[in-house]
Design a protein around this motif. Structure first.
Motif, PDB file in Angstrom:
ATOM      1  N   TYR A 178       0.824  -1.207   0.000  1.00 35.05           N
ATOM      2  CA  TYR A 178       0.000   0.000   0.000  1.00 35.05           C
ATOM      3  C   TYR A 178       0.860   1.260   0.000  1.00 35.05           C
ATOM      4  O   TYR A 178       0.542   2.262  -0.664  1.00 35.05           O
ATOM      5  CB  TYR A 178      -0.923   0.002   1.212  1.00 35.05           C
ATOM      6  N   GLU A 179       1.960   1.223   0.746  1.00 35.61           N
ATOM      7  CA  GLU A 179       2.841   2.382   0.779  1.00 35.61           C
ATOM      8  C   GLU A 179       3.463   2.634  -0.599  1.00 35.61           C
ATOM      9  O   GLU A 179       3.563   3.784  -1.039  1.00 35.61           O
ATOM     10  CB  GLU A 179       3.935   2.164   1.822  1.00 35.61           C
ATOM     11  N   THR A 180       3.869   1.559  -1.261  1.00 32.55           N
ATOM     12  CA  THR A 180       4.443   1.687  -2.597  1.00 32.55           C
ATOM     13  C   THR A 180       3.407   2.229  -3.579  1.00 32.55           C
ATOM     14  O   THR A 180       3.698   3.102  -4.403  1.00 32.55           O
ATOM     15  CB  THR A 180       4.973   0.335  -3.096  1.00 32.55           C
ATOM     16  N   ALA A 181       2.173   1.702  -3.498  1.00 34.34           N
ATOM     17  CA  ALA A 181       1.109   2.164  -4.390  1.00 34.34           C
ATOM     18  C   ALA A 181       0.801   3.638  -4.152  1.00 34.34           C
ATOM     19  O   ALA A 181       0.596   4.398  -5.108  1.00 34.34           O
ATOM     20  CB  ALA A 181      -0.146   1.316  -4.180  1.00 34.34           C
ATOM     21  N   ALA A 182       0.777   4.059  -2.878  1.00 37.57           N
ATOM     22  CA  ALA A 182       0.494   5.459  -2.574  1.00 37.57           C
ATOM     23  C   ALA A 182       1.600   6.373  -3.097  1.00 37.57           C
ATOM     24  O   ALA A 182       1.333   7.453  -3.640  1.00 37.57           O
ATOM     25  CB  ALA A 182       0.331   5.641  -1.068  1.00 37.57           C
ATOM     26  N   ARG A 183       2.844   5.921  -2.955  1.00 33.27           N
ATOM     27  CA  ARG A 183       3.969   6.728  -3.445  1.00 33.27           C
ATOM     28  C   ARG A 183       3.929   6.828  -4.973  1.00 33.27           C
ATOM     29  O   ARG A 183       4.122   7.902  -5.548  1.00 33.27           O
ATOM     30  CB  ARG A 183       5.277   6.090  -2.982  1.00 33.27           C
ATOM     31  N   LEU A 184       3.647   5.724  -5.640  1.00 34.20           N
ATOM     32  CA  LEU A 184       3.555   5.730  -7.093  1.00 34.20           C
ATOM     33  C   LEU A 184       2.399   6.601  -7.564  1.00 34.20           C
ATOM     34  O   LEU A 184       2.517   7.331  -8.556  1.00 34.20           O
ATOM     35  CB  LEU A 184       3.385   4.300  -7.609  1.00 34.20           C
ATOM     36  N   ASP A 185       1.281   6.551  -6.838  1.00 30.46           N
ATOM     37  CA  ASP A 185       0.132   7.369  -7.210  1.00 30.46           C
ATOM     38  C   ASP A 185       0.472   8.857  -7.127  1.00 30.46           C
ATOM     39  O   ASP A 185       0.071   9.636  -7.996  1.00 30.46           O
ATOM     40  CB  ASP A 185      -1.048   7.038  -6.299  1.00 30.46           C
ATOM     41  N   LEU A 186       1.211   9.252  -6.102  1.00 29.70           N
ATOM     42  CA  LEU A 186       1.606  10.648  -5.973  1.00 29.70           C
ATOM     43  C   LEU A 186       2.516  11.080  -7.120  1.00 29.70           C
ATOM     44  O   LEU A 186       2.384  12.189  -7.661  1.00 29.70           O
ATOM     45  CB  LEU A 186       2.318  10.870  -4.634  1.00 29.70           C
ATOM     46  N   GLN A 187       3.433  10.200  -7.507  1.00 29.57           N
ATOM     47  CA  GLN A 187       4.341  10.525  -8.604  1.00 29.57           C
ATOM     48  C   GLN A 187       3.588  10.656  -9.921  1.00 29.57           C
ATOM     49  O   GLN A 187       3.836  11.573 -10.705  1.00 29.57           O
ATOM     50  CB  GLN A 187       5.423   9.447  -8.703  1.00 29.57           C
ATOM     51  N   LEU A 188       2.653   9.731 -10.158  1.00 28.43           N
ATOM     52  CA  LEU A 188       1.861   9.785 -11.387  1.00 28.43           C
ATOM     53  C   LEU A 188       0.944  11.012 -11.384  1.00 28.43           C
ATOM     54  O   LEU A 188       0.722  11.629 -12.431  1.00 28.43           O
ATOM     55  CB  LEU A 188       1.038   8.509 -11.534  1.00 28.43           C
ATOM     56  N   ALA A 189       0.427  11.354 -10.209  1.00 27.53           N
ATOM     57  CA  ALA A 189      -0.437  12.531 -10.104  1.00 27.53           C
ATOM     58  C   ALA A 189       0.331  13.807 -10.463  1.00 27.53           C
ATOM     59  O   ALA A 189      -0.222  14.729 -11.074  1.00 27.53           O
ATOM     60  CB  ALA A 189      -1.019  12.633  -8.695  1.00 27.53           C
ATOM     61  N   ALA A 190       1.622  13.865 -10.105  1.00 25.94           N
ATOM     62  CA  ALA A 190       2.429  15.040 -10.442  1.00 25.94           C
ATOM     63  C   ALA A 190       2.594  15.172 -11.955  1.00 25.94           C
ATOM     64  O   ALA A 190       2.533  16.282 -12.499  1.00 25.94           O
ATOM     65  CB  ALA A 190       3.796  14.934  -9.769  1.00 25.94           C
ATOM     66  N   VAL A 191       2.774  14.044 -12.642  1.00 24.79           N
ATOM     67  CA  VAL A 191       2.891  14.091 -14.106  1.00 24.79           C
ATOM     68  C   VAL A 191       1.550  14.465 -14.722  1.00 24.79           C
ATOM     69  O   VAL A 191       1.486  15.259 -15.671  1.00 24.79           O
ATOM     70  CB  VAL A 191       3.377  12.738 -14.654  1.00 24.79           C
ATOM     71  N   GLU A 192       0.466  13.895 -14.186  1.00 28.25           N
ATOM     72  CA  GLU A 192      -0.867  14.237 -14.686  1.00 28.25           C
ATOM     73  C   GLU A 192      -1.138  15.729 -14.538  1.00 28.25           C
ATOM     74  O   GLU A 192      -1.706  16.369 -15.431  1.00 28.25           O
ATOM     75  CB  GLU A 192      -1.933  13.432 -13.926  1.00 28.25           C
ATOM     76  N   ALA A 193      -0.745  16.288 -13.396  1.00 25.81           N
ATOM     77  CA  ALA A 193      -0.954  17.723 -13.172  1.00 25.81           C
ATOM     78  C   ALA A 193      -0.150  18.557 -14.166  1.00 25.81           C
ATOM     79  O   ALA A 193      -0.628  19.591 -14.654  1.00 25.81           O
ATOM     80  CB  ALA A 193      -0.566  18.081 -11.739  1.00 25.81           C
ATOM     81  N   LEU A 194       1.054  18.111 -14.489  1.00 28.57           N
ATOM     82  CA  LEU A 194       1.866  18.832 -15.475  1.00 28.57           C
ATOM     83  C   LEU A 194       1.192  18.810 -16.843  1.00 28.57           C
ATOM     84  O   LEU A 194       1.120  19.838 -17.532  1.00 28.57           O
ATOM     85  CB  LEU A 194       3.250  18.191 -15.570  1.00 28.57           C
ATOM     86  N   LEU A 195       0.660  17.651 -17.252  1.00 25.37           N
ATOM     87  CA  LEU A 195       0.021  17.535 -18.560  1.00 25.37           C
ATOM     88  C   LEU A 195      -1.268  18.354 -18.633  1.00 25.37           C
ATOM     89  O   LEU A 195      -1.622  18.859 -19.702  1.00 25.37           O
ATOM     90  CB  LEU A 195      -0.277  16.065 -18.871  1.00 25.37           C
ATOM     91  N   ALA A 196      -1.968  18.468 -17.501  1.00 23.55           N
ATOM     92  CA  ALA A 196      -3.236  19.205 -17.482  1.00 23.55           C
ATOM     93  C   ALA A 196      -3.051  20.689 -17.209  1.00 23.55           C
ATOM     94  O   ALA A 196      -4.021  21.445 -17.284  1.00 23.55           O
ATOM     95  CB  ALA A 196      -4.164  18.598 -16.420  1.00 23.55           C
ATOM     96  N   ASP A 197      -1.831  21.113 -16.922  1.00 25.40           N
ATOM     97  CA  ASP A 197      -1.586  22.505 -16.570  1.00 25.40           C
ATOM     98  C   ASP A 197      -1.912  23.431 -17.743  1.00 25.40           C
ATOM     99  O   ASP A 197      -1.744  23.069 -18.913  1.00 25.40           O
ATOM    100  CB  ASP A 197      -0.121  22.676 -16.161  1.00 25.40           C
ATOM    101  N   ARG A 198      -2.366  24.624 -17.425  1.00 28.84           N
ATOM    102  CA  ARG A 198      -2.735  25.594 -18.453  1.00 28.84           C
ATOM    103  C   ARG A 198      -1.542  26.041 -19.297  1.00 28.84           C
ATOM    104  O   ARG A 198      -1.702  26.571 -20.395  1.00 28.84           O
ATOM    105  CB  ARG A 198      -3.407  26.818 -17.816  1.00 28.84           C
TER     106      ARG A 198
END
Length: 383
Positions: A178-198
């Motif tokens: 679960y800790e690994t999944a949460a860490r990976l989710d945060l990393q992927l979320a950062a890339v998603e935020a970059l792609l969705a940025d204005r």
């Protein structure tokens, strides 16, 4: 930080355009990071000995990233590996694995987004369009898979996991998973935020002609389905009009016809053919690549309220170049799977549409309009 993602069909010169764009931005005073993603380092020959203040060039290293991930995994799962009697792998024992290049690019994007360096512009030389779009889809797809396999709410019940394991008769996932999944989710979320940025946009590079037109049409559809903003189409290696004589007249006329068609649908920028493969600072300057775009709003898929007129809500999805016979829609719960040509995306429904049933769809003027009718059992009743 603005981000410019540059891709296009193979052989269209996207690496040259990426280097020329970053070079031009740095000459204008923008602190620019140029990120190369090709393991063969195609940026090196294009840049040559170009050394410009304000321009930093980095390249992804898939092997180094894989070794770091493997070492971290062995460290976290050390206890379990010792119990199983497994021997640890040394960093030098691993070679390239499928998917390592894509993960290295995502890691580089995440690092650029979270870097303390104050970049004004990030220019990313992505792979050819099919691979680039698959790569840009990874953060969203992997996060969706993680949420399905390891829902965060299950981690909240970790105190009950031993009891649940005995009741179910199977071992429950260990805490480190679960800790690994949460860490990976945060990393992927950062890339998603970059792609969705204005401030993020995609720039497609293509050589004007029949083959380039077909590839561009498909690429623009894939960019639209991913919800990315298409900044411009860069027509590369454009032949000079004034010297179109003899055998050159045919290719010039063909390019002119293609450019006229592209300008009807896209913002088009042209980069001239130098008569040679561009190399070094002088050639990059001579290309006069178009400047990076200003930040604008993100791509939106609006929901129109037509309940008063027609009793439906209409979801508008811009899909330029889509064809009716190559479209498919499947709803599963609160998600909608949209297939357009060779591309597929699973998107969550807006909250209002989750309480509706699909009532039909139509493709008009490059826009997919999906009708949703409120479900009487779920829709709030008016007093």
């Amino acid at each position: 930080m603005r981000t410019l993602l540059i891709t296009g069909p193979g052989g269209a010169g996207r690496t040259t355009v990426a280097a020329a764009t970053a070079f031009a931005a740095a000459r204008e005073g923008a602190r620019t990071l140029l990120l190369g993603t090709d393991p063969g380092d195609t940026l090196g020959p294009v840049l040559g000995d170009a050394d410009l203040p304000g321009l930093t060039v980095r390249r992804t290293d898939a092997d180094a990233g894989l070794r770091a991930d493997l070492a971290a995994l062995q460290e976290r799962a050390g206890g379990a590996l010792d119990l199983l009697g497994a021997s640890r792998l040394e960093p030098g024992e691993t070679g390239s694995l499928p998917g390592a290049e894509e993960l290295a690019v995502l890691r580089a994007l995440r690092d650029a987004a979270s870097s303390e360096d104050a970049w004004d512009l990030l220019v990313v030389d992505l792979p050819a369009t099919p691979r680039a779009l698959a790569l840009l889809a990874l953060p969203e797809e992997l996060r969706r898979v993680l949420r399905r396999l390891l829902p965060p709410e299950r981690q909240a019940a970790r105190a009950l996991r031993p009891v649940l394991g005995r009741l179910a008769g199977v071992p429950m996932p260990a805490e480190w998973i679960y800790e690994t999944a949460a860490r990976l989710d945060l990393q992927l979320a950062a890339v998603e935020a970059l792609l969705a940025d204005r401030g993020t946009a995609v720039r497609l590079v293509a050589e004007p002609g029949p083959a380039g037109a077909d590839a561009l049409r498909t690429a623009a559809l894939g960019v639209a389905l991913r919800g990315l903003r298409l900044d411009a189409v860069v027509a590369n290696r454009v032949l000079p009009e004034g010297e179109a004589a003899g055998w050159l007249a045919g290719p010039v006329a063909q390019q002119r016809k293609t450019l006229d068609e592209w300008r009807e649908e896209h913002t088009v920028r042209t980069v001239a053919h130098l008569g040679r493969d561009p190399r070094g600072a002088d050639d990059l300057a001579a290309l006069a690549a178009p400047a990076a775009p200003a930040a604008t709003g993100p791509v939106r898929w609006p929901v129109a309220d037509r309940i008063a007129e027609d009793g439906v809500l209409v979801w508008h999805l811009p899909l330029p170049g889509a064809r009716r016979e190559a479209l498919d829609l499947v709803r599963r719960g609160d998600e909608l799977t949209v297939t357009a040509g060779p591309f597929r995306r699973v998107v969550p429904l807006p909250s209002a549409l989750r309480r509706c049933t699909v009532d039909g769809a139509a493709l008009r003027e490059g826009e997919l309009r999906i009708r949703f009718r409120p479900d009487p059992e779920l829709w709030p009743r008016s007093r």
